[in-house]
Design a protein around this motif. Sequence first.
Motif, short mmCIF file in Angstrom:
data_model
loop_
_atom_site.label_atom_id
_atom_site.label_comp_id
_atom_site.label_asym_id
_atom_site.label_seq_id
_atom_site.Cartn_x
_atom_site.Cartn_y
_atom_site.Cartn_z
N LEU A 120 0.83 -1.21 0.00
CA LEU A 120 0.00 0.00 0.00
C LEU A 120 0.87 1.26 0.00
N THR A 121 1.95 1.24 0.76
CA THR A 121 2.85 2.39 0.80
C THR A 121 3.46 2.66 -0.57
N VAL A 122 3.88 1.58 -1.24
CA VAL A 122 4.45 1.71 -2.58
C VAL A 122 3.40 2.25 -3.56
N ALA A 123 2.18 1.68 -3.49
CA ALA A 123 1.11 2.12 -4.39
C ALA A 123 0.78 3.58 -4.16
N GLN A 124 0.80 4.01 -2.92
CA GLN A 124 0.49 5.41 -2.61
C GLN A 124 1.53 6.34 -3.23
N SER A 125 2.78 5.91 -3.28
CA SER A 125 3.83 6.74 -3.86
C SER A 125 3.65 6.92 -5.36
N ALA A 126 2.92 6.00 -6.00
CA ALA A 126 2.72 6.05 -7.45
C ALA A 126 1.39 6.66 -7.84
N GLY A 127 0.63 7.14 -6.87
CA GLY A 127 -0.69 7.69 -7.17
C GLY A 127 -1.73 6.66 -6.81
N SER A 181 -4.92 4.41 -6.09
CA SER A 181 -6.11 4.13 -6.88
C SER A 181 -7.12 3.38 -6.02
N CYS A 182 -8.39 3.63 -6.28
CA CYS A 182 -9.46 2.93 -5.58
C CYS A 182 -9.31 1.41 -5.72
N PHE A 183 -8.82 0.95 -6.87
CA PHE A 183 -8.71 -0.49 -7.11
C PHE A 183 -7.67 -1.13 -6.20
N VAL A 184 -6.63 -0.39 -5.85
CA VAL A 184 -5.64 -0.89 -4.90
C VAL A 184 -6.30 -1.09 -3.54
N GLY A 185 -7.12 -0.12 -3.14
CA GLY A 185 -7.82 -0.23 -1.87
C GLY A 185 -8.74 -1.43 -1.81
N GLN A 186 -9.41 -1.72 -2.91
CA GLN A 186 -10.29 -2.89 -2.93
C GLN A 186 -9.49 -4.18 -2.81
N LEU A 187 -8.31 -4.23 -3.44
CA LEU A 187 -7.46 -5.41 -3.29
C LEU A 187 -7.03 -5.57 -1.84
N ALA A 188 -6.71 -4.46 -1.19
CA ALA A 188 -6.32 -4.53 0.22
C ALA A 188 -7.48 -5.07 1.07
N THR A 189 -8.69 -4.68 0.73
CA THR A 189 -9.86 -5.20 1.43
C THR A 189 -9.99 -6.70 1.21
N MET A 190 -9.67 -7.16 -0.01
CA MET A 190 -9.71 -8.60 -0.28
C MET A 190 -8.68 -9.35 0.57
N VAL A 191 -7.53 -8.72 0.81
CA VAL A 191 -6.53 -9.33 1.69
C VAL A 191 -7.12 -9.50 3.08
N HIS A 213 -9.80 -10.94 14.12
CA HIS A 213 -8.36 -11.03 14.41
C HIS A 213 -7.86 -9.65 14.83
N GLU A 214 -7.04 -9.61 15.87
CA GLU A 214 -6.64 -8.33 16.46
C GLU A 214 -5.85 -7.45 15.50
N ALA A 215 -5.16 -8.04 14.52
CA ALA A 215 -4.36 -7.24 13.58
C ALA A 215 -5.21 -6.60 12.50
N LEU A 216 -6.47 -7.04 12.38
CA LEU A 216 -7.30 -6.55 11.29
C LEU A 216 -7.74 -5.10 11.47
N LEU A 217 -8.03 -4.72 12.71
CA LEU A 217 -8.62 -3.41 12.96
C LEU A 217 -7.73 -2.28 12.44
N SER A 218 -6.45 -2.30 12.81
CA SER A 218 -5.56 -1.23 12.37
C SER A 218 -5.35 -1.27 10.86
N PHE A 219 -5.33 -2.49 10.30
CA PHE A 219 -5.15 -2.59 8.85
C PHE A 219 -6.35 -2.01 8.10
N ARG A 220 -7.54 -2.33 8.56
CA ARG A 220 -8.74 -1.78 7.90
C ARG A 220 -8.80 -0.26 8.07
N ASP A 221 -8.37 0.24 9.20
CA ASP A 221 -8.33 1.69 9.39
C ASP A 221 -7.37 2.33 8.39
N ARG A 222 -6.24 1.67 8.17
CA ARG A 222 -5.25 2.18 7.21
C ARG A 222 -5.85 2.25 5.81
#
Length: 401
Positions: free
Chosen positions: A356-363, A365-375, A383-392
């Motif tokens: 996500l950090t790399v993608a943000q540096s390149a501009g 895109s909404c589609f990157v965010g949807q992939l992150a949601t799929m992850v 799971h306790e690690a999910l909350l901060s990730f979804r917030d990100r």
Amino acid sequence: MESFGEALRRLRGDLSIRGLARRANCSPSYISALEFGKNIPSSQVVAAIDAALGAGGELIELHDMEVGPTERREALGLIGIVLGGASGALPAADGLERIRMLVERRLGGPDLAFWEEVAWEHSHGVGAHPATDGIGRLSADVLALETALTHVPGNPLPWARVRTRLLYLLAYALAGAGREHESRHWWAAARRAAVSAGDDMRAFVSAQEAIQALYEKRPLPLVLSRAAEALAGDRPSLARARALGARAHARALMGDLPAAYADLDEQARVFDRLPAEVTGDAVSAEGWPVTRLLHSRSLVFSLTGHPGAIRAQAEAITAYPPGTVRPVAQIRLHEAMSIVRAGEVEAGLAHAEKALTVAQSAGYSCFVGQLATMVADQAPAGHEALLSFRDRVAGLRGGIT
């Protein structure tokens, strides 16, 4: 003295407006506007109408008498708009645009080659820059084209194709910027425009909307419907390759894995039969190089936990040229899915954070965010690690969760 519009109504006599429109290759609404003096036709249009009515040059002569003083008055008014500000100020954009349209009318109407080049340039820019960058320019060109089309009689196929391309590209850009509600309305406009643009263009628009509908989490039956529209017939085409990828993705989400994998195999066969100018175009939104084929396979394999997912991800990354950023970051998110599915939730989410950090540096895109949601969807709920990730992800995507 009788005006051009009055003479047109007289000469038309009992012939319907629709009948004259067919003879002169104009739209009925355009003929009606001429009769009521709401439009100034080009000399080519006047000649076509004069011939259709057998007027023997009467309309041409009237037009020549009217157009000079009418356009001169219009030009003088526009010069006042452009130069009406303070001395040395930049001309007003709307005034310049109106003068340009006046010039186009005098030159015989808008230039098709110019608008084809405009669409071509936008197809190269819409995926290469942050999604929001091109929306203003695209929407301005859509408006300018619609204004120009008022001086194009009828609805010729080349103009219909240019209009469809610009509408599709605007819908694409809006979706990439996360403006999903607006995007859907523009997809609807692109589909309507494509009706007059040829079967290949209709299929192309439907296929691309099917792909974006998946990332926007629209109903899967709608995705399958759009894909089916693009898959009518069996001729290998860019639309067919795209639609097979969309259908494979949708079937994977529905749990129909054999059908999803069969679509990927058919997609590979279609790719092998595509013309070189399509498979060799790696920079425009209207090309389909091998990287997109491998990207599609990597995504579906990652979503379904296919045994070949890790290999597919590696092949996709290797295929991209050195220095490619955002598409490779998307494949890294595919890798994160596989890591999370394997039970290493913290490691998988950390891998996704880096992507996500790399993608943000390149501009971003909404589609990157949807992939992150799929992850995140691969991880056990709560799971306790999910909350901060979804917030990100929500913070990057303006609140989309």
